[in-house]
Scaffold this motif. Structure first.
Motif, PDB file in Angstrom:
ATOM      1  N   LEU A   5      -2.117  -8.457   8.615  1.00 58.36           N
ATOM      2  CA  LEU A   5      -3.201  -7.617   9.114  1.00 58.36           C
ATOM      3  C   LEU A   5      -2.815  -6.779  10.331  1.00 58.36           C
ATOM      4  CD1 LEU A   5      -6.275 -10.015   8.688  1.00 58.36           C
ATOM      5  CD2 LEU A   5      -5.517  -8.165   7.175  1.00 58.36           C
ATOM      6  N   ILE A   6      -1.547  -6.755  10.696  1.00 55.96           N
ATOM      7  CA  ILE A   6      -1.110  -5.870  11.779  1.00 55.96           C
ATOM      8  C   ILE A   6      -0.561  -4.580  11.171  1.00 55.96           C
ATOM      9  CG2 ILE A   6      -0.653  -7.731  13.404  1.00 55.96           C
ATOM     10  CD1 ILE A   6       2.300  -7.551  12.707  1.00 55.96           C
ATOM     11  N   PRO A   7      -0.467  -3.515  11.956  1.00 57.24           N
ATOM     12  CA  PRO A   7      -0.021  -2.226  11.391  1.00 57.24           C
ATOM     13  C   PRO A   7       1.462  -2.162  11.040  1.00 57.24           C
ATOM     14  CG  PRO A   7      -1.344  -1.904  13.378  1.00 57.24           C
ATOM     15  CD  PRO A   7      -1.012  -3.351  13.309  1.00 57.24           C
ATOM     16  N   ALA A  14      -6.180  -7.655   0.337  1.00 57.91           N
ATOM     17  CA  ALA A  14      -7.319  -6.804  -0.035  1.00 57.91           C
ATOM     18  C   ALA A  14      -7.956  -6.197   1.220  1.00 57.91           C
ATOM     19  CB  ALA A  14      -8.345  -7.623  -0.817  1.00 57.91           C
ATOM     20  N   LEU A  15      -8.067  -6.994   2.284  1.00 55.76           N
ATOM     21  CA  LEU A  15      -8.578  -6.477   3.552  1.00 55.76           C
ATOM     22  C   LEU A  15      -7.656  -5.394   4.108  1.00 55.76           C
ATOM     23  CD1 LEU A  15      -9.817  -9.623   5.526  1.00 55.76           C
ATOM     24  CD2 LEU A  15     -11.204  -7.671   4.794  1.00 55.76           C
ATOM     25  N   ARG A  16      -6.363  -5.647   4.025  1.00 57.89           N
ATOM     26  CA  ARG A  16      -5.403  -4.658   4.520  1.00 57.89           C
ATOM     27  C   ARG A  16      -5.548  -3.345   3.758  1.00 57.89           C
ATOM     28  NH1 ARG A  16      -0.595  -4.857   7.377  1.00 57.89           N
ATOM     29  NH2 ARG A  16       0.723  -3.019   7.065  1.00 57.89           N
ATOM     30  N   ALA A  17      -5.619  -3.437   2.436  1.00 59.94           N
ATOM     31  CA  ALA A  17      -5.714  -2.230   1.610  1.00 59.94           C
ATOM     32  C   ALA A  17      -6.996  -1.466   1.866  1.00 59.94           C
ATOM     33  CB  ALA A  17      -5.608  -2.606   0.132  1.00 59.94           C
ATOM     34  N   ALA A  18      -8.089  -2.182   2.114  1.00 53.68           N
ATOM     35  CA  ALA A  18      -9.382  -1.515   2.276  1.00 53.68           C
ATOM     36  C   ALA A  18      -9.600  -0.981   3.685  1.00 53.68           C
ATOM     37  CB  ALA A  18     -10.504  -2.492   1.918  1.00 53.68           C
ATOM     38  N   GLY A  22      -1.654  -8.156  -4.392  1.00 54.92           N
ATOM     39  CA  GLY A  22      -1.835  -7.121  -3.391  1.00 54.92           C
ATOM     40  C   GLY A  22      -0.543  -6.500  -2.917  1.00 54.92           C
ATOM     41  N   VAL A  23       0.574  -6.939  -3.503  1.00 55.62           N
ATOM     42  CA  VAL A  23       1.875  -6.357  -3.186  1.00 55.62           C
ATOM     43  C   VAL A  23       1.912  -4.913  -3.685  1.00 55.62           C
ATOM     44  CG1 VAL A  23       4.316  -6.464  -3.861  1.00 55.62           C
ATOM     45  CG2 VAL A  23       3.115  -8.546  -3.163  1.00 55.62           C
ATOM     46  N   THR A  24       2.564  -4.036  -2.935  1.00 54.23           N
ATOM     47  CA  THR A  24       2.712  -2.643  -3.376  1.00 54.23           C
ATOM     48  C   THR A  24       4.169  -2.247  -3.584  1.00 54.23           C
ATOM     49  OG1 THR A  24       2.836  -1.755  -1.123  1.00 54.23           O
ATOM     50  CG2 THR A  24       0.629  -1.988  -2.105  1.00 54.23           C
ATOM     51  N   ALA A  25       5.114  -3.107  -3.154  1.00 51.74           N
ATOM     52  CA  ALA A  25       6.537  -2.793  -3.292  1.00 51.74           C
ATOM     53  C   ALA A  25       7.316  -4.071  -3.545  1.00 51.74           C
ATOM     54  CB  ALA A  25       7.065  -2.097  -2.043  1.00 51.74           C
TER      55      ALA A  25
END
Length: 583
Positions: A411-413, A496-500, A140-143
């Motif tokens: 899960l925080i912004p 996955a929760l963060r991304a969705a 789930g890493v993006t960077a």
């Protein structure tokens, strides 16, 4: 169609098939000669402002260096690659030789960032990192963020001893292999960032003072020696060009600037950032991140995206471990209130007196900034490696406590960052390692021991020798034999929760405040960009605490029934609960 990218540097060796232009700034020198291996030295033409220049037809791969007035031969400070380490020959590189497979990649918006920091040597070099990318994407890493790769002495180093900022260290691979790594990341939809060091040079192999002692100040000292003189336009340009070099020629998606509080001319940061924004192709996402222990948010109001938030780490670490020595003493009291402030406003210290700094005030107000201005983490190279024995959080806190903190982090912004090995609950230490020789090796060894002599916990202990190869080998992360699978599954689920649910709503998010509800417990709320409300309840100690009754759909709870208890006014121990009221 494949495409080449090359930055036309105003100095160094700029290759063309017809003739390579060599340009070298050394105002303290009266005469400089270009030496190409196998050819007669060629005197360079000197301008009144100290630039030496010539053009010469040389093949790609030719080795060269510059010979100064006193006969000392030095590598090119803008060398694109070295043969023979930092004391060896610079190599002529054709930057346009690599055909990119992803020339149309435009990056990803900053609010999508989930960062994974790693040390390239621990992955076996650039090719080893490339092999790991599919696994990190599945997590789930993006960077992916690389610790510094600028050429350093020897084959083992954290990277902060670099002395040639334009040359990827040969111990990790060639320029082509590094570009292939970046290309591979983009092909997988991953951003790739690079950690760069502009506040000092390493102690071995820095020939700039020999060519131009005015590059450094005598009237201003840093922990690494005389400060780099950013008052000089040529010095500023040397580092600004380096940012553009990595972003435009190597196509990195962003840079993390190390310890910018040690750069005396802070206006250079804004000048550099403006140059980046003016130079990057329209429509391409490129991100700039700072490390600044002074908690100065001023740069974040302009062209800089975010800053590492050590305060978040420190208050969570104190809550999980009870440690109070060193800078942790600043977070040992009112932990719940400090946790609430870190969640809602980013910095904990916003001008308050710091006990660790003998009462000196630290920081400035940061509550006006968006959550994405802060990069939060539970571990990183500094917070593990600057411990005497490189202890990971895995060895200092209970698994349940770490999992609760991990859920809050992801899960925080705020922008989350993981350090290599976290995803497999690794207990392998990350130690401070170098590959120095002779007197310098002994000085580093003694300095490391002296650094920790004042800590009661390490009294009489044998601090690992930074120069021993086993110190590096012990630092390569290994999955925990029992907990790795569960930790990987947890982080995969959370991301996955963060991304969705969270990522698409982060742009425009604002804090609606937070309050302490226990010794190390807090409830925080955010209004997300689409109007949804995100609520986090976090308790990092074993004992349950009373909490305000909170209603709303459950996005995540550490254990079944935790949210029901919260609705009844109790926040269980070692628990994270996240509620999302969609607009």
């Amino acid at each position: 169609m494949p495409q080449a990218f090359a930055r036309d540097l105003p100095f160094g060796a700029q290759f063309t098939p017809e003739a390579t232009r060599f340009r070298f700034w050394a105002p303290a020198q009266q005469a400089v000669a270009l030496e190409v291996d196998g050819a007669e030295p060629l005197p360079l033409t000197r301008s009144d402002d100290g630039w030496f220049e010539t053009s010469r037809a040389v093949p790609v791969g030719a080795r060269y260096r510059f010979r100064l007035d006193d006969g000392l031969a030095v590598p090119d400070p803008a060398s694109r690659f070295q043969d023979g380490d930092v004391h060896g020959w610079s190599v002529v590189v054709d930057p346009a030789a690599y055909d990119w497979e992803t020339p149309g990649w435009t990056g990803r918006p900053w609010d999508q960032a989930v960062i994974y920091e790693l040390h390239v040597g621990c992955f076996g070099g650039f090719d080893g990192v490339a092999e790991a990318l599919p696994r990190l994407k599945a997590l789930g890493v993006t960077a992916v963020q690389l610790m510094p790769i600028a050429d350093f002495p020897g084959v083992r180093n954290w990277g902060y001893d670099g002395v040639l900022p334009y040359a990827p260290d040969a111990a990790y691979g060639t320029p082509e292999q590094l570009k292939r790594l970046v290309d591979r990341a983009h092909g997988l939809g991953l951003m790739i960032f690079l950690d760069v060091v502009y506040n000092h040079f390493g102690p071995d192999g820095n020939y700039i003072p020999a060519a131009n002692p005015g590059f450094f100040r005598e009237d201003l000292q840093t922990p690494w020696g005389g400060a780099i003189d950013f008052r000089i336009p040529e010095v500023r340009g040397y580092f600004t060009e380096n940012t553009l070099f990595w972003l435009l020629e190597y196509r990195f998606d962003g840079l993390r600037l190390d310890a910018v509080h040690a750069i005396s001319e802070q206006d250079w940061i804004d000048e550099m950032a403006a140059a980046v924004r003016a130079s990057v192709e329209p429509g391409r996402h490129v991100h700039l991140v700072l490390e600044n222990e002074h908690n100065q948010p001023s740069h974040l109001a302009g062209e800089v995206d975010a800053q590492w938030n050590d305060d978040f780490h420190h208050v969570v670490h104190v809550a999980l471990t009870g440690e109070r020595e060193g800078y942790y003493e600043d977070y040992a009291e009112d932990v719940g209130a400090k946790l609430a402030r870190a969640l809602s406003e980013g910095f904990v210290y916003q001008g308050e007196p710091s006990p660790h700094l003998d009462g000196r005030r630290r920081g400035s107000p940061s509550g006006h900034l968006p959550p994405t201005a802060f990069i939060s983490f539970l571990q990183n190279h500094d917070q593990i490696g600057n411990r005497a024995f490189g202890d990971r959080l895995t060895t200092l806190a209970a698994p349940e406590a770490i999992e609760a903190a991990t859920a809050a982090l992801l899960l925080i912004p705020q922008i989350p960052m993981l350090f290599m090995g976290e995803e497999t609950a690794s207990e392998t230490p990350f130690l401070f390692f170098t590959d120095h020789e002779g007197e310098l090796a002994e000085a580093v060894r003694k300095g490391r021991r002296k650094e920790f002599a004042k800590f009661a916990a390490f009294a009489g202990a044998e601090i690992p020798d930074p120069n021993a190869i086993k110190t590096f080998e012990r630092s390569i992360p290994k999955p925990h034999p029992e907990r790795a699978e569960a930790r990987t599954a947890l982080i995969t689920r959370l991301l996955a929760l963060r991304a969705a649910e969270i990522g698409p709503r982060i742009a425009g998010a604002v804090s609606e405040g937070a309050e302490a509800v226990g010794p190390a417990a807090a409830v925080a709320r955010w209004r997300l960009g689409d109007g949804a409300r995100l609520t986090l309840a976090l308790n990092l100690v074993n004992d349950a605490v009373a909490a305000p009754e909170i209603a709303g759909p459950i996005l995540y709870e550490t254990a079944p029934g935790a949210a029901d208890a919260l609705r009844a006014g109790t926040l269980p121990g070692l628990t994270t609960i996240v509620l999302l009221e969609r607009a």
